[in-house]
Design an enzyme around this catalytic site. Structure first.
Site, PDB file in Angstrom:
ATOM      1  N   GLU A 284      67.204  -4.201  -1.809  1.00  0.00           N
ATOM      2  CA  GLU A 284      65.575  -3.470  -1.211  1.00  0.00           C
ATOM      3  C   GLU A 284      65.211  -2.208  -1.343  1.00  0.00           C
ATOM      4  OE1 GLU A 284      68.721  -2.340   0.505  1.00  0.00           O
ATOM      5  OE2 GLU A 284      67.753  -0.325   0.421  1.00  0.00           O
TER       6      GLU A 284
ATOM      7  N   LYS B 241      69.658   7.856  -7.853  1.00  0.00           N
ATOM      8  CA  LYS B 241      70.169   6.594  -7.693  1.00  0.00           C
ATOM      9  C   LYS B 241      70.991   5.360  -8.283  1.00  0.00           C
ATOM     10  CE  LYS B 241      66.928   6.423  -3.759  1.00  0.00           C
ATOM     11  NZ  LYS B 241      65.567   7.032  -3.815  1.00  0.00           N
TER      12      LYS B 241
ATOM     13  N   SER C  80      66.720  15.773  -6.944  1.00  0.00           N
ATOM     14  CA  SER C  80      67.057  14.847  -6.936  1.00  0.00           C
ATOM     15  C   SER C  80      66.757  13.393  -7.705  1.00  0.00           C
ATOM     16  CB  SER C  80      66.781  13.851  -5.317  1.00  0.00           C
ATOM     17  OG  SER C  80      65.341  14.066  -4.818  1.00  0.00           O
TER      18      SER C  80
HETATM   19  C1  LIG Z   1      65.123   8.332  -2.775  1.00  0.00           C
HETATM   20  C2  LIG Z   1      65.117   9.154  -3.381  1.00  0.00           C
HETATM   21  C3  LIG Z   1      64.984  10.128  -2.025  1.00  0.00           C
HETATM   22  C4  LIG Z   1      65.499  10.139  -1.031  1.00  0.00           C
HETATM   23  O1  LIG Z   1      66.660   8.923  -0.590  1.00  0.00           O
HETATM   24  P1  LIG Z   1      68.182  10.097  -0.124  1.00  0.00           P
HETATM   25  O2  LIG Z   1      68.870   8.667   0.605  1.00  0.00           O
HETATM   26  O3  LIG Z   1      67.807  10.783   1.222  1.00  0.00           O
HETATM   27  O4  LIG Z   1      68.424  10.358  -1.358  1.00  0.00           O
HETATM   28  C5  LIG Z   1      65.049  11.610  -2.445  1.00  0.00           C
HETATM   29  N1  LIG Z   1      64.491  11.776  -3.725  1.00  0.00           N
HETATM   30  C6  LIG Z   1      64.490  11.193  -5.094  1.00  0.00           C
HETATM   31  C7  LIG Z   1      64.040  11.637  -5.734  1.00  0.00           C
HETATM   32  C8  LIG Z   1      64.821   9.558  -4.590  1.00  0.00           C
HETATM   33  O5  LIG Z   1      63.810   9.138  -5.246  1.00  0.00           O
END
Ligand SMILES: *Cc1c(COP(=O)(O)O)cnc(C)c1O
Length: 396
Positions: free
Chosen positions: A113, A91, A380
């Site tokens: 948000e 993020k 992610s």
């Molecule tokens: C917010 C988040 C996601 C999902 O968001 P995408 O916009 O689909 O990438 C996935 N993994 C983590 C660790 C997150 O914080």
């Protein structure tokens, strides 16, 4: 020649995307689009953005070969380590981009948000770093469930605004933030958290996340001397997946696999699989595939991974799905929880529950993979935030 999907007009991905907002917000979105296009054409902006990714967020993130998981599955599996970024997920790539854009536009304040709080924390972080006051809207139910992230945002100097609403969750927070921005856009930028929402957000957020795929491409060429066979990433709004996929889009021999949250199972109705189980509609200012009933009412969603718990998906994913460029699978809570444990045991890496969906998918594909196939799985985020919840669930 490639069959790479090309949007017909800016902000449109086939029949998806667009800008479904009140007339008063059009000005704000047009101003933002012009500023974003200006920044993209300015080498000084790229330099500033990449310097901050390097010196503040810790990029490039490594591409880690996973020897024991590879052996278990029967393929050559690499993990793209967004979990090692500052604040623990992908993020921050996007909030650094939008934060710098806000400063370039002369905006004095940031608005955000958040659902689970990850994007809120990343926004609060960049606000502190740039010295900009920040307000983050969050559903009352999420404020209750995500106390630690509420504390982190407040510690970073951000005002957290609890929002009542239908469910008191992400959808209500998005509505409130958008409404608030309408009255404040001359001074403020709304820092949106995924490749969803009205144009230019899907395009802009994809551009601020493509660093994931740009790096991965270089790293896999260095490690394997060739491009990968498959890329796998979880999909909530779709930003980490789009960031990884985008620089490989024109290489049509590479299979792009998005993984949605099947929650308790698609047939229970309690999931967040907008592509696998949704239909055409409008949500949060965009046309996309969304989870709705026959009257167009947004359905309640569920996933053990709070970051996947969204009743829509970025319009470019909906388009890639229909164009056949990417495929979308789904993974249940139970599979994700098992993969959470497996990755910890086999590789010494505790994934976010969101990322555990991508790990579960590569495990589920074991039968169709072969020893010499190269797969990149996007980590992610890191799983520290989820340990308490997983412990609670697995002791029940
Ligand atoms: C917010 C988040 C996601 C999902 O968001 P995408 O916009 O689909 O990438 C996935 N993994 C983590 C660790 C997150 O914080």
């Amino acid at each position: 020649m490639t069959t790479q999907p090309t949007p017909t007009t800016p902000g449109r991905f086939g029949r998806f995307g667009g800008r479904y907002v009140a007339a008063t917000l059009l000005n704000a979105l047009e101003e933002l689009e012009a500023a974003f296009n200006g920044a993209m054409a300015d080498p000084a902006f790229h330099e500033e953005y990449h310097a901050m990714l390097r010196d503040y967020a810790g990029r490039p993130s490594p591409l880690t070969f996973a020897p024991r998981l590879s052996e278990r599955v029967g393929a050559r599996i690499y993990l793209k380590r967004e979990d090692l970024n500052h604040t623990g997920a992908h993020k921050i790539n996007n909030t650094i981009g939008q934060g710098l854009l806000a400063r370039r536009m002369g905006k004095q304040r940031l608005i955000g948000e958040t659902g689970a709080g990850q994007h809120g924390v990343a926004t609060a972080t960049i606000a502190a770093r740039l010295g900009l006051p920040c307000k983050v809207f969050m559903g009352v139910e999420d404020v209750r469930r995500q106390k630690l992230n509420v504390y982190r945002m407040r510690l970073l100097g951000t005002e957290v605004v609890p929002v009542e609403g239908l469910q008191g969750t992400l959808k209500d927070a998005c509505d409130a933030a958008m409404r608030y921005w309408m009255g404040e856009y001359e001074d403020s930028l709304y820092v949106f958290g995924s490749v969803a929402g009205p144009h230019p957000y899907p395009t802009m957020v994809r551009n601020f996340q493509r660093v994931i795929g740009d790096e991965a491409r270089e790293q896999i060429l260095a490690a394997e001397g060739r491009l990968p066979d498959r890329l796998i990433a979880c999909v909530g709004g779709g930003s980490n997946a789009m960031g990884l996929f985008y620089p490989f889009m024109a290489d049509t021999s590479i299979r792009l696999i998005g993984v949605e949250a099947a929650g308790y199972g698609i047939d229970t109705g309690l999931h967040s699989a907008s592509i696998c189980a949704g239909s055409y509609g409008v949500l949060d200012g965009m046309a996309s595939l969304i989870l709705q009933d026959d009257d167009g009412q947004i359905l309640p969603v569920h996933s053990v991974a709070a970051g996947l718990d969204y009743p829509g998906v970025g319009p470019e994913h909906a388009f890639m799905h229909e164009a056949g460029r990417a495929t979308y699978a789904n993974v249940t809570d139970e599979q994700a929880l098992a993969a959470f444990r497996t990755l910890a045991e086999l590789e010494g890496i505790i994934p976010a529950l969101e990322s555990a969906h991508a790990v579960a998918q590569v495990i589920a594909m074991a039968d169709e993979l072969s020893e010499d196939e190269v797969v990149i799985v996007n980590m992610s985020g890191r799983g520290d935030k989820d340990c308490e919840e997983v412990e609670r669930l697995t002791h029940a």
